[in-house]
Design a protein around this motif. Structure first.
Motif, PDB file in Angstrom:
ATOM      1  N   PHE A  71      99.606 -19.554  94.862  1.00  0.00           N
ATOM      2  CA  PHE A  71      98.631 -19.318  93.784  1.00  0.00           C
ATOM      3  C   PHE A  71      97.234 -18.988  94.306  1.00  0.00           C
ATOM      4  CE2 PHE A  71     101.563 -22.472  91.598  1.00  0.00           C
ATOM      5  CZ  PHE A  71     102.232 -21.491  90.872  1.00  0.00           C
ATOM      6  N   THR A  72      96.947 -19.410  95.534  1.00  0.00           N
ATOM      7  CA  THR A  72      95.589 -19.189  96.054  1.00  0.00           C
ATOM      8  C   THR A  72      95.517 -18.028  97.050  1.00  0.00           C
ATOM      9  OG1 THR A  72      95.996 -20.868  97.753  1.00  0.00           O
ATOM     10  CG2 THR A  72      94.859 -21.593  95.759  1.00  0.00           C
ATOM     11  N   THR A  73      96.692 -17.556  97.512  1.00  0.00           N
ATOM     12  CA  THR A  73      96.651 -16.485  98.532  1.00  0.00           C
ATOM     13  C   THR A  73      97.433 -15.228  98.154  1.00  0.00           C
ATOM     14  OG1 THR A  73      98.570 -17.395  99.671  1.00  0.00           O
ATOM     15  CG2 THR A  73      96.407 -18.156 100.424  1.00  0.00           C
ATOM     16  N   GLU A  74      98.420 -15.340  97.262  1.00  0.00           N
ATOM     17  CA  GLU A  74      99.208 -14.151  96.892  1.00  0.00           C
ATOM     18  C   GLU A  74      98.714 -13.655  95.544  1.00  0.00           C
ATOM     19  OE1 GLU A  74     103.466 -14.924  97.046  1.00  0.00           O
ATOM     20  OE2 GLU A  74     103.204 -16.124  98.858  1.00  0.00           O
TER      21      GLU A  74
ATOM     22  N   SER B 101      98.185 -11.813  92.043  1.00  0.00           N
ATOM     23  CA  SER B 101      99.066 -11.366  90.964  1.00  0.00           C
ATOM     24  C   SER B 101      99.219  -9.852  91.013  1.00  0.00           C
ATOM     25  CB  SER B 101      98.456 -11.779  89.621  1.00  0.00           C
ATOM     26  OG  SER B 101      98.989 -10.995  88.574  1.00  0.00           O
ATOM     27  N   THR B 102     100.434  -9.406  90.720  1.00  0.00           N
ATOM     28  CA  THR B 102     100.672  -7.953  90.765  1.00  0.00           C
ATOM     29  C   THR B 102     100.919  -7.374  89.377  1.00  0.00           C
ATOM     30  OG1 THR B 102     103.021  -8.404  91.119  1.00  0.00           O
ATOM     31  CG2 THR B 102     101.668  -8.007  93.089  1.00  0.00           C
ATOM     32  N   MET B 103     100.812  -8.184  88.364  1.00  0.00           N
ATOM     33  CA  MET B 103     101.145  -7.654  87.035  1.00  0.00           C
ATOM     34  C   MET B 103     100.413  -8.365  85.896  1.00  0.00           C
ATOM     35  SD  MET B 103     104.980  -9.239  87.344  1.00  0.00           S
ATOM     36  CE  MET B 103     105.663  -7.673  87.121  1.00  0.00           C
ATOM     37  N   GLY B 104     100.554  -7.766  84.714  1.00  0.00           N
ATOM     38  CA  GLY B 104      99.945  -8.350  83.515  1.00  0.00           C
ATOM     39  C   GLY B 104      98.432  -8.341  83.600  1.00  0.00           C
ATOM     40  N   GLY B 105      97.797  -9.051  82.691  1.00  0.00           N
ATOM     41  CA  GLY B 105      96.334  -9.074  82.616  1.00  0.00           C
ATOM     42  C   GLY B 105      95.665  -9.687  83.825  1.00  0.00           C
ATOM     43  N   SER B 106      96.422 -10.385  84.681  1.00  0.00           N
ATOM     44  CA  SER B 106      95.819 -11.062  85.834  1.00  0.00           C
ATOM     45  C   SER B 106      95.943 -10.260  87.129  1.00  0.00           C
ATOM     46  CB  SER B 106      96.482 -12.430  86.025  1.00  0.00           C
ATOM     47  OG  SER B 106      97.853 -12.258  86.305  1.00  0.00           O
ATOM     48  N   LYS B 107      96.408  -9.039  87.044  1.00  0.00           N
ATOM     49  CA  LYS B 107      96.663  -8.210  88.244  1.00  0.00           C
ATOM     50  C   LYS B 107      95.476  -8.270  89.210  1.00  0.00           C
ATOM     51  CE  LYS B 107      98.586  -3.739  89.418  1.00  0.00           C
ATOM     52  NZ  LYS B 107      98.980  -2.448  88.944  1.00  0.00           N
ATOM     53  N   GLY B 108      95.773  -8.568  90.473  1.00  0.00           N
ATOM     54  CA  GLY B 108      94.731  -8.601  91.503  1.00  0.00           C
ATOM     55  C   GLY B 108      94.085  -9.965  91.692  1.00  0.00           C
ATOM     56  N   HIS B 109      94.408 -10.921  90.836  1.00  0.00           N
ATOM     57  CA  HIS B 109      93.729 -12.224  90.894  1.00  0.00           C
ATOM     58  C   HIS B 109      94.516 -13.269  91.682  1.00  0.00           C
ATOM     59  CE1 HIS B 109      90.262 -11.961  88.072  1.00  0.00           C
ATOM     60  NE2 HIS B 109      90.909 -10.864  87.718  1.00  0.00           N
ATOM     61  N   VAL B 110      93.758 -14.132  92.382  1.00  0.00           N
ATOM     62  CA  VAL B 110      94.304 -15.396  92.895  1.00  0.00           C
ATOM     63  C   VAL B 110      93.557 -16.511  92.158  1.00  0.00           C
ATOM     64  CG1 VAL B 110      94.923 -14.544  95.190  1.00  0.00           C
ATOM     65  CG2 VAL B 110      92.629 -15.477  94.792  1.00  0.00           C
TER      66      VAL B 110
END
Ligand code: SF4
Length: 608
Positions: A562-565, A567-576
């Motif tokens: 959750f802190t290093t990979e 998100s690749t999809m949905g509204g959170s894309k790009g976020h840790v």
């Protein structure tokens, strides 16, 4: 005791000696900790932090609150409080239905079990008395057959039964207690503690006798205001908004998916392409048959379903809740609502936490995909038949099920990849991805009972708030301010758990409304500030207990995924999830030093 509203009677049960003592509630404790979770935690604390959870020394409490059994809306909750075998922390887990009210009508504020019975035992409670009786006839039986047995023995009328299943008997670390409405005190392994004491069931026979407030006039006004808030609230009751009354808790499935907050396939992804097929809307349209409710609740969020076809055709079960539906749904790559229903029902019958079980299963699936499983064979994403089969093996501790019964951490370690465990303090995360709902990430890490959405339900602001409109919007992707927000949510929910009212009541009722009802019921002068102080005290007492158990600096963590990979999809894309930043803010607001409660804080809150 000068306080009104309580039965002022607790049963202290020594299972080793087979003795029961009836004692009043220490008044100072009732004032400081109210009831439910607060009083239970206080008793567990006084029992000593160093006890081995599945042992005779551990204390297992079933607690009511001062509004229990009254006409207060959404007041039908019971707290099960103990030291958790899954996390090693103090834990409390609450179930709805009618058990809490019946226990209060039988004349008790709580039951405290210690020791270990020489043989399978159940507690039979009626007319202000508790008897310890032989449970050999139901030992080994599933929860559903156990409850059927007691209904036949004592008659269904005015009866409630809370039982463990084979999972509790076999000391599965995430075993739980289930009642006749299939309501679960699900999290933290409280059923394992019951099994370790040879305690199979609690059976209560008590007629309905609504508890009346000492100040009738005050009560009438307070109750009317609270009820109006519940009935008026948009998320809780409105069919137009499609809230809890219509779709149940599973109304959240599509909402979290869209914003990239739905952990999928063991949290490798933050959205699930087939989420709609396991959502509340889908249930409503295809399999819903009834909307049961708990004592004194006009919301009726329970969604009873019937499977119409396939291998589980004819299964009628209550209820497809959001978190379990996620756990055995998208978390396991399963989009078949029939399997979801079967898995939840199977977990209920074995007496296992239907949120936790998805973790060892999803770990096995990811480990299979990545070639880590060797002689253990493979489990494919969404293999419903094997999931159901494995649930039985876990409950009976057969083969690989014996390892999975120890929880997610043990399962991931067995495959040689501990990083596959999506846990905090040993408990699996529920259905909100910290990359898409950042406040929840902090909430998991700082929860006193391991990863949990109910310590501080920030999705009320971060997910549901976004639906309601601009006045309640809190950006789920922002991290600033989430420290203070979590602290407030955690304190408020500690209060509702002490009163033992349903968490969803906080969607509707203000703290002032809770305070007015508490004051009218007990005679204790109260306002929102007074209640918040109680909530803070309870949260700090739990933290102190955990600190004494070795949870200190560095214990409030999240799985690295959750802190290093990102998100690749949905509204959170790009976020840790920016846990470290939020933690700093949170500790500052709490007045803690790296997760440890200082002595000055304990004194300020009159804990020591
Ligand atoms: S909202 Fe749902 S869980 Fe809460 S008291 Fe009502 S029926 Fe029970």
């Amino acid at each position: 005791m000068e306080l009104e509203g309580y039965a002022n009677r607790l049963a202290h049960i020594d299972l080793t000696a087979g003795k029961v003592e009836y004692k009043p509630i220490p008044e100072d404790w009732a004032r400081k900790y109210i009831g439910g979770r607060g009083l239970g935690v206080k008793f567990v604390f006084e029992n000593g932090p160093k006890v081995d959870p599945p042992s005779p020394d551990n204390l297992l409490c079933f607690m009511n609150g001062p509004l229990t059994g009254s006409e207060a809306g959404m007041s039908g909750r019971m707290a099960v409080v103990t030291k958790s075998p899954l996390t090693g922390t103090v834990t409390d887990s609450h179930h709805g239905g009618w058990s809490a009210a019946r226990l209060r009508w039988a004349g008790f504020d709580g039951l405290l079990f210690k020791g270990k019975a020489a043989k399978p035992t159940y507690a039979y409670i009626h007319d202000d008395q508790l008897e310890l009786l032989d449970a050999s006839a139901v030992w080994g039986k599933g929860v559903h057959d156990t409850i059927k047995y007691f209904k036949e023995k004592y008659g269904e009328k005015d009866l409630t039964v809370i039982a463990i299943g084979p999972a509790g008997e076999n000391l599965v670390k995430f075993a739980c207690w289930i009642n006749e409405d299939d309501r679960a005190s699900g999290r933290g392994g409280t059923g394992c503690v019951g099994g370790s004491k040879n305690l199979k069931a609690i059976v209560v026979k008590a007629e309905k006798k609504i508890v009346k407030a000492q100040d009738r006039e005050k009560w009438k006004a307070a109750h009317a205001k609270a009820l109006a808030e519940i009935m008026d609230e948009r998320v809780v009751t409105s069919p137009r908004k499609g809230g809890l009354s219509v779709y149940g808790t599973n109304v959240l499935m599509n909402m979290t998916n869209v914003i990239g907050g739905l952990p999928t396939k063991n949290s490798q992804f933050t959205a699930y392409e087939h989420a709609e097929k396991v959502s509340g809307e889908y249930v409503n349209e295809h399999v819903l048959v009834d909307n049961p409710t708990c004592h004194a609740c006009p919301v009726a969020c329970k969604k009873e379903v019937e499977v119409k076809d396939g291998p589980y055709k004819g299964l009628r079960m209550e209820s497809v809740e959001y978190e379990p539906a996620w756990s055995v749904g998208g978390n396991c790559g399963n989009d078949d609502i029939r399997v979801v229903a079967k898995m939840i029902d199977t977990c209920n019958d074995f007496g296992m936490d239907a949120i936790e079980i998805g973790h060892p299963l999803a770990i096995y699936m990811e480990a299979s995909e990545k070639g880590y499983t060797g002689s253990d064979g493979k489990l494919a994403w969404g293999d419903g038949a094997k999931m159901v089969e494995l649930a039985g093996k876990i409950a009976r501790r057969e083969g690989l099920g014996n390892i999975m019964a120890e929880g997610a951490n043990a399962t991931a370690k067995h495959f040689g990849h501990p990083e596959l465990a999506m846990t905090c303090k040993g408990q699996g995360v529920p259905a909100y991805d910290p990359r898409g709902i950042k406040g929840m990430g902090l909430g998991y890490a700082t929860s006193n009972r391991g990863a949990c959405h109910l310590r501080g339900y920030t999705p009320a602001a971060e997910v549901v708030g976004n639906v309601l409109g601009p006045s309640t919007v809190t950006d789920p992707l922002a991290w600033k301010g989430k420290g203070e927000m979590n602290m407030i949510f955690q304190n408020v929910h500690a209060v509702t758990d002490c009163l033992d009212v349903c968490k969803f009541s906080t969607f509707a009722e203000s703290l002032d409304s809770f305070a007015a009802q508490y004051e009218a019921m007990t005679g204790v002068p109260c306002d929102a500030g007074h209640l918040l102080k109680v909530g803070e005290r309870v949260y700090n007492l739990e933290r102190y207990y955990n600190n004494l158990n070795g949870f200190r600096e560095g214990s409030d963590t999240l799985p690295k995924r959750f802190t290093t990979e990102a998100s690749t999809m949905g509204g959170s894309k790009g976020h840790v999830c920016e846990l470290d930043d939020m933690l700093k803010e949170y500790y500052e607001k709490r007045g803690w030093v790296n997760g440890v409660v200082p002595e000055a804080k304990l004194k300020e809150l009159e804990i020591i």
